[in-house]
Design a protein around this motif. Structure first.
Motif, short mmCIF file in Angstrom:
data_model
loop_
_atom_site.label_atom_id
_atom_site.label_comp_id
_atom_site.label_asym_id
_atom_site.label_seq_id
_atom_site.Cartn_x
_atom_site.Cartn_y
_atom_site.Cartn_z
N ASP A 131 0.90 -1.32 -0.21
CA ASP A 131 0.02 0.05 -0.03
C ASP A 131 0.99 1.34 -0.16
OD1 ASP A 131 -2.46 -1.66 0.25
OD2 ASP A 131 -1.89 -2.01 2.33
N GLY A 132 0.34 2.43 -0.11
CA GLY A 132 0.97 3.63 -0.29
C GLY A 132 1.68 4.07 -1.54
N ASN A 133 2.58 4.81 -1.63
CA ASN A 133 3.34 5.41 -2.66
C ASN A 133 4.34 4.81 -3.41
OD1 ASN A 133 0.82 7.36 -2.50
ND2 ASN A 133 2.23 8.45 -1.08
N SER A 134 4.87 3.60 -2.87
CA SER A 134 6.07 3.33 -3.27
C SER A 134 5.84 2.51 -4.71
CB SER A 134 6.77 2.41 -2.42
OG SER A 134 5.87 1.28 -2.33
N GLY A 135 4.84 1.81 -4.77
CA GLY A 135 4.37 1.08 -6.07
C GLY A 135 5.49 -0.32 -6.06
N ALA A 136 5.95 -0.43 -4.80
CA ALA A 136 6.75 -1.88 -4.51
C ALA A 136 6.19 -2.77 -4.17
CB ALA A 136 7.86 -1.25 -3.62
N ARG A 137 6.86 -4.07 -4.26
CA ARG A 137 6.34 -5.26 -3.57
C ARG A 137 6.03 -5.16 -2.14
NH1 ARG A 137 7.81 -9.63 -6.63
NH2 ARG A 137 7.66 -9.16 -8.81
N ARG A 138 5.24 -5.81 -1.40
CA ARG A 138 4.84 -5.83 -0.12
C ARG A 138 5.91 -6.65 0.58
NH1 ARG A 138 0.00 -5.94 2.85
NH2 ARG A 138 -1.16 -5.92 0.98
N GLN A 143 8.01 -12.62 -0.01
CA GLN A 143 8.77 -11.92 -0.90
C GLN A 143 10.35 -11.87 -0.46
OE1 GLN A 143 8.01 -10.02 -3.33
NE2 GLN A 143 9.98 -8.92 -3.75
N GLY A 144 10.57 -12.32 0.68
CA GLY A 144 11.88 -12.66 1.28
C GLY A 144 12.67 -13.95 0.48
N THR A 145 11.78 -14.64 -0.09
CA THR A 145 12.44 -15.85 -0.77
C THR A 145 13.13 -15.21 -2.06
OG1 THR A 145 10.60 -16.55 -2.07
CG2 THR A 145 10.58 -17.13 0.06
N GLY A 146 12.94 -14.07 -2.44
CA GLY A 146 13.36 -13.52 -3.72
C GLY A 146 12.23 -12.85 -4.73
N GLY A 147 12.62 -11.88 -5.28
CA GLY A 147 11.58 -11.06 -6.15
C GLY A 147 10.87 -12.00 -7.17
N ASP A 148 11.67 -13.04 -7.56
CA ASP A 148 10.94 -13.81 -8.84
C ASP A 148 9.97 -15.12 -8.08
OD1 ASP A 148 12.80 -15.49 -7.17
OD2 ASP A 148 13.43 -16.42 -9.06
N GLY A 183 2.54 -0.35 -10.19
CA GLY A 183 3.20 -1.32 -9.82
C GLY A 183 2.86 -2.62 -10.35
N VAL A 184 1.60 -2.99 -10.12
CA VAL A 184 1.15 -4.38 -10.56
C VAL A 184 1.20 -4.25 -12.07
CG1 VAL A 184 -0.86 -5.57 -10.79
CG2 VAL A 184 -0.37 -4.72 -8.71
N TYR A 185 0.56 -3.14 -12.82
CA TYR A 185 0.66 -2.95 -14.14
C TYR A 185 2.06 -3.39 -14.99
CZ TYR A 185 0.46 -0.81 -18.74
OH TYR A 185 0.36 -0.54 -20.17
N ASN A 186 3.06 -2.76 -13.99
CA ASN A 186 4.52 -3.02 -14.67
C ASN A 186 4.94 -4.32 -14.42
OD1 ASN A 186 5.17 -0.36 -15.57
ND2 ASN A 186 5.59 0.43 -13.51
N MET A 187 4.48 -5.20 -13.57
CA MET A 187 4.90 -6.60 -13.25
C MET A 187 4.14 -7.40 -14.45
SD MET A 187 3.87 -9.28 -10.36
CE MET A 187 2.07 -9.43 -10.42
N VAL A 188 2.83 -7.06 -14.91
CA VAL A 188 2.06 -7.94 -15.78
C VAL A 188 2.61 -7.57 -17.19
CG1 VAL A 188 -0.18 -7.94 -16.77
CG2 VAL A 188 0.20 -7.89 -14.40
N LYS A 189 3.23 -6.15 -17.32
CA LYS A 189 3.75 -6.06 -18.59
C LYS A 189 4.97 -6.88 -18.94
CE LYS A 189 5.09 -1.63 -21.25
NZ LYS A 189 5.39 -0.33 -20.92
N ASP A 190 5.70 -6.69 -17.70
CA ASP A 190 6.87 -7.53 -17.69
C ASP A 190 6.85 -9.09 -18.06
OD1 ASP A 190 9.99 -8.12 -16.89
OD2 ASP A 190 8.91 -8.85 -15.13
N PHE A 191 5.78 -9.62 -17.21
CA PHE A 191 5.42 -10.88 -17.40
C PHE A 191 5.00 -11.34 -18.75
CE2 PHE A 191 4.21 -12.41 -12.76
CZ PHE A 191 5.55 -12.15 -12.42
N LYS A 192 4.32 -10.60 -19.33
CA LYS A 192 3.63 -10.83 -20.91
C LYS A 192 5.04 -10.71 -21.70
CE LYS A 192 0.26 -11.37 -21.92
NZ LYS A 192 -0.56 -12.65 -22.06
#
Ligand code: XIL
Length: 302
Positions: A131-138, A143-148, A183-192
């Motif tokens: 939540d908030g303004n970071s656009g980052a992962r929770r 998440q601690g197991t790796g960004g992938d 943040g979610v949009y950029n993840m989905v774009k990257d996944f595609k």
């Protein structure tokens, strides 16, 4: 159409509801489900704590009860949810590193395999952005197991049930201007772009006065759809009452209807009296099972 499912079907969309196992003991609620809805989500019964209470000991009793009721009544099922920071079983909550990564992937594989062939769409990963303004992962143990970890979960789900559509699901991602949405949009774009198997994005759509239905909702849904994924409203409820609540429900329906790849809407429960927001009245039916103004405005918008 004179019911939600019939009206939605006129544009090849589904209309769903979350149901708890306790609904099966209430003939008024099952009657409404049979009449109005053709997609079912288990409210809690297919989550990690429910399906794997002890590590590598799976319990599908309550999930199966809901899935079997749905299929026997001609409904489809949204699976919810394979990997999430919340409602983890106790044994998982303090795990980290490679052992947690392996446990999470095993969970995804086992549960998706158990339900293989019965699931329209899986919420593979739920609520992984901050939540908030970071656009980052929770920040979470997963998440601690790796960004992938998210793409690893999607690949495991695809391998286990190639027939299910695989969704990312989150809340407060409705307003296009929010950092979390981006943040979610950029993840989905990257996944595609990289061929990570993702088919859909779910928008929970839990709204209240502090978090109202955004006027740019159609823009958000359309921009995600343009990435090549289906979009769905997955857990809709809106605090309030009367005409103002009904108008907000209409707005959500109009936003979905305006986007060709918005393929369905699910409300998070049936009657106000069973809502997870037990102090409010956020659903389409009152505690006696009567249709509210929110129901009529929603039906008219379909
Ligand atoms: C909620 C259920 O409705 C409650 O019964 C439970 O106590 C907590 O979880 N986002 C989600 C859903 O993805 O799984 C949550 O469901 C509501 C918020």
């Amino acid at each position: 159409g004179s019911t939600l499912q019939a009206a939605a079907a006129e544009s090849n969309r589904y209309y769903g509801a979350a149901m708890a196992g306790s609904y099966l003991n209430n003939s008024q609620i099952t009657g409404i489900l049979q009449r109005e809805f053709n997609m079912i989500t288990a409210e809690n019964e297919m989550k990690m704590d429910a399906t794997e209470p002890n590590q590598n000991q799976f319990n599908y009793t309550n999930g199966d009860r809901i899935v079997n009721w749905a299929l026997q009544n001609g409904k489809q099922v949204r699976g919810h949810a394979l990997a999430w920071h919340s409602q983890q079983p106790g044994w998982m909550q303090n795990m980290s590193g490679q052992s947690l990564r392996n446990a999470m992937l095993n969970h995804v594989t086992q549960v998706a395999t158990h339900y293989k062939g019965k699931i329209h769409s899986w919420d593979v990963v739920n609520e992984a952005f901050a939540d908030g303004n970071s656009g980052a992962r929770r920040n979470s143990n997963l998440q601690g197991t790796g960004g992938d970890w998210i793409e690893a979960a999607f690949r495991a789900a695809r391998a286990a049930d190639p027939g299910a559509k695989l969704c990312y699901n989150d809340y407060n991602t409705d307003d296009w201007s929010h950092a979390k949405t981006q943040g979610v949009y950029n993840m989905v774009k990257d996944f595609k772009a990289r061929g990570v198997p993702i088919d859909c994005v779910g928008f929970q759509a839990h709204f209240n006065s502090g978090n109202p239905v955004p006027s740019n909702y159609h823009t958000t849904l359309g921009n995600f759809a343009a990435l090549g994924v289906d979009v769905q409203i997955t857990e809709l409820d809106i605090e309030g009452s009367g005409t103002s609540q009904a108008e907000q429900f209409r707005g959500v329906h109009q936003a979905c209807l305006s986007v060709a790849r918005c393929t369905g809407i699910t409300v998070w429960g049936v009657r106000d009296s069973e809502s997870w927001r037990s102090s409010g009245t956020p659903l389409l039916f009152d505690g006696s099972g009567n249709k509210k103004a929110a129901y009529n405005y929603s039906l008219d918008a379909l």
